[in-house]
Design an enzyme around this catalytic site. Structure first.
Site, PDB file in Angstrom:
ATOM      1  N   HIS A   1       0.849  -1.209   0.000  1.00 18.07           N
ATOM      2  CA  HIS A   1       0.000   0.000   0.000  1.00 18.07           C
ATOM      3  C   HIS A   1       0.881   1.254   0.000  1.00 18.07           C
ATOM      4  O   HIS A   1       0.593   2.219  -0.705  1.00 18.07           O
ATOM      5  CB  HIS A   1      -0.866   0.068   1.276  1.00 18.07           C
ATOM      6  CG  HIS A   1      -1.955  -0.956   1.371  1.00 18.07           C
ATOM      7  ND1 HIS A   1      -2.143  -1.720   2.506  1.00 18.07           N
ATOM      8  CD2 HIS A   1      -2.932  -1.321   0.503  1.00 18.07           C
ATOM      9  CE1 HIS A   1      -3.199  -2.515   2.320  1.00 18.07           C
ATOM     10  NE2 HIS A   1      -3.689  -2.295   1.108  1.00 18.07           N
TER      11      HIS A   1
ATOM     12  N   LYS B   1     -19.443  -5.232   9.405  1.00 22.67           N
ATOM     13  CA  LYS B   1     -18.275  -6.092   9.207  1.00 22.67           C
ATOM     14  C   LYS B   1     -17.203  -5.852  10.264  1.00 22.67           C
ATOM     15  O   LYS B   1     -16.077  -6.341  10.137  1.00 22.67           O
ATOM     16  CB  LYS B   1     -17.678  -5.834   7.824  1.00 22.67           C
ATOM     17  CG  LYS B   1     -18.577  -6.261   6.694  1.00 22.67           C
ATOM     18  CD  LYS B   1     -17.851  -6.077   5.371  1.00 22.67           C
ATOM     19  CE  LYS B   1     -18.754  -6.414   4.203  1.00 22.67           C
ATOM     20  NZ  LYS B   1     -18.159  -5.993   2.938  1.00 22.67           N
TER      21      LYS B   1
ATOM     22  N   ARG C   1      -1.301  -5.897  -7.582  1.00 26.56           N
ATOM     23  CA  ARG C   1      -0.075  -6.639  -7.270  1.00 26.56           C
ATOM     24  C   ARG C   1       0.221  -7.667  -8.343  1.00 26.56           C
ATOM     25  O   ARG C   1       1.353  -7.859  -8.749  1.00 26.56           O
ATOM     26  CB  ARG C   1      -0.225  -7.370  -5.922  1.00 26.56           C
ATOM     27  CG  ARG C   1      -0.186  -6.456  -4.731  1.00 26.56           C
ATOM     28  CD  ARG C   1      -0.694  -7.163  -3.519  1.00 26.56           C
ATOM     29  NE  ARG C   1      -2.070  -7.638  -3.753  1.00 26.56           N
ATOM     30  CZ  ARG C   1      -2.824  -8.183  -2.827  1.00 26.56           C
ATOM     31  NH1 ARG C   1      -2.347  -8.368  -1.629  1.00 26.56           N
ATOM     32  NH2 ARG C   1      -4.056  -8.563  -3.096  1.00 26.56           N
TER      33      ARG C   1
ATOM     34  N   SER D   1      -2.576  -7.541   3.555  1.00 28.23           N
ATOM     35  CA  SER D   1      -2.866  -7.315   4.978  1.00 28.23           C
ATOM     36  C   SER D   1      -3.215  -8.629   5.664  1.00 28.23           C
ATOM     37  O   SER D   1      -2.792  -8.894   6.793  1.00 28.23           O
ATOM     38  CB  SER D   1      -4.019  -6.328   5.143  1.00 28.23           C
ATOM     39  OG  SER D   1      -3.687  -5.084   4.608  1.00 28.23           O
TER      40      SER D   1
HETATM   41  O1  PNS Z   1      -8.545  -3.013   1.006  1.00 26.07           O
HETATM   42  P1  PNS Z   1      -9.715  -3.671   0.365  1.00 26.07           P
HETATM   43  O2  PNS Z   1     -10.457  -4.523   1.363  1.00 26.07           O
HETATM   44  O3  PNS Z   1      -9.370  -4.401  -0.900  1.00 26.07           O
HETATM   45  O4  PNS Z   1     -10.709  -2.492  -0.043  1.00 26.07           O
HETATM   46  C1  PNS Z   1     -11.938  -2.733  -0.677  1.00 26.07           C
HETATM   47  C2  PNS Z   1     -12.814  -1.491  -0.542  1.00 26.07           C
HETATM   48  C3  PNS Z   1     -13.006  -1.156   0.926  1.00 26.07           C
HETATM   49  C4  PNS Z   1     -12.191  -0.310  -1.245  1.00 26.07           C
HETATM   50  C5  PNS Z   1     -14.166  -1.808  -1.206  1.00 26.07           C
HETATM   51  O5  PNS Z   1     -14.697  -2.967  -0.635  1.00 26.07           O
HETATM   52  C6  PNS Z   1     -15.146  -0.654  -1.054  1.00 26.07           C
HETATM   53  O6  PNS Z   1     -15.082   0.281  -1.793  1.00 26.07           O
HETATM   54  N1  PNS Z   1     -16.033  -0.764  -0.053  1.00 26.07           N
HETATM   55  C7  PNS Z   1     -17.009   0.228   0.210  1.00 26.07           C
HETATM   56  C8  PNS Z   1     -18.372  -0.254  -0.183  1.00 26.07           C
HETATM   57  C9  PNS Z   1     -18.570  -0.140  -1.672  1.00 26.07           C
HETATM   58  O7  PNS Z   1     -18.540   0.924  -2.241  1.00 26.07           O
HETATM   59  N2  PNS Z   1     -18.805  -1.311  -2.319  1.00 26.07           N
HETATM   60  C10 PNS Z   1     -19.205  -1.408  -3.652  1.00 26.07           C
HETATM   61  C11 PNS Z   1     -18.116  -1.415  -4.674  1.00 26.07           C
HETATM   62  S1  PNS Z   1     -18.987  -1.749  -6.184  1.00 26.07           S
END
Ligand code: PNS
Length: 183
Positions: free
Chosen positions: A16, A40, A91, A128
């Site tokens: 990151h 969550k 990645r 992570s």
């Molecule tokens: O670090 P991550 O877990 O890969 O991040 C994923 C994240 C948090 C960016 C994604 O799940 C997200 O945008 N969550 C917010 C809810 C949302 O907008 N979901 C719909 C995407 S279509």
């Protein structure tokens, strides 16, 4: 131009950090936003406040990076903040399919663009979740995460790290003792 780097950041990794460093050179300002969902909460190792604290410490040296959080849809956050560019790190090819779907959906429902930044290959295997797993056994994660994350992981698993350290000292004493007998 400003951009948003969203994620769970549980905790932020060196991958990151690599993506963020590259993004901060391209964009005038980057907001690292912890996306959280009250439903969550139990799935995370660190609380939202802890993740924000780690992020603040890990990004303090950037002149154009700030930290924020949002508990909802990313596109709603983007609209609220009047931002239109999302940064996501890639990645390996395995990330692509999922990221492509999310990027298309976000564009469809929120008219936002996603810019992908490739993390350096040395971070291709760092996530992570893997770092959390490794740290839960008290192994060395100092290369894989910024110092703020490493310190937080060592604090949360203090007993496991102490146990492992004691084992290391014991082994060293045995090796030294054995060598002494021979020498
Ligand atoms: O670090 P991550 O877990 O890969 O991040 C994923 C994240 C948090 C960016 C994604 O799940 C997200 O945008 N969550 C917010 C809810 C949302 O907008 N979901 C719909 C995407 S279509």
């Amino acid at each position: 131009m400003n951009a948003v780097f969203p994620g769970s950041f549980d905790p932020i990794t060196s991958g990151h950090m690599d993506v963020l460093t590259r993004a901060a050179k391209i964009f005038d300002h980057v907001t690292v936003t912890v996306m959280h969902n009250a439903r969550k909460t139990g799935r995370h190792l660190f609380t939202l406040e802890e993740r924000l604290e780690i992020l603040r410490e890990a990004t303090a040296h950037f002149g154009n990076v700030s930290v924020d959080s949002f508990g909802g849809l990313l596109v709603d956050y983007m609209r609220q903040q009047q931002k239109s560019i999302i940064i996501r790190g890639l990645r390996a090819v395995s990330d692509y399919e999922y990221e492509l779907q999310i990027a298309h959906l976000n564009r469809q429902i929120g008219e936002v663009e996603t810019v992908f930044i490739m993390a350096a290959t040395r971070w291709s295997f760092v996530s992570s979740s893997m770092v959390r797993e490794i740290a839960s056994y008290g192994a060395d994660i100092s290369e894989m995460v910024p110092r703020a994350s490493a310190n937080a992981l060592r604090r949360i698993h203090a007993d496991v790290y102490a146990e492992r350290e004691a084992e290391k000292v014991e082994t060293q004493l045995r090796v030294d003792g054995g060598m002494g007998e021979r020498g």
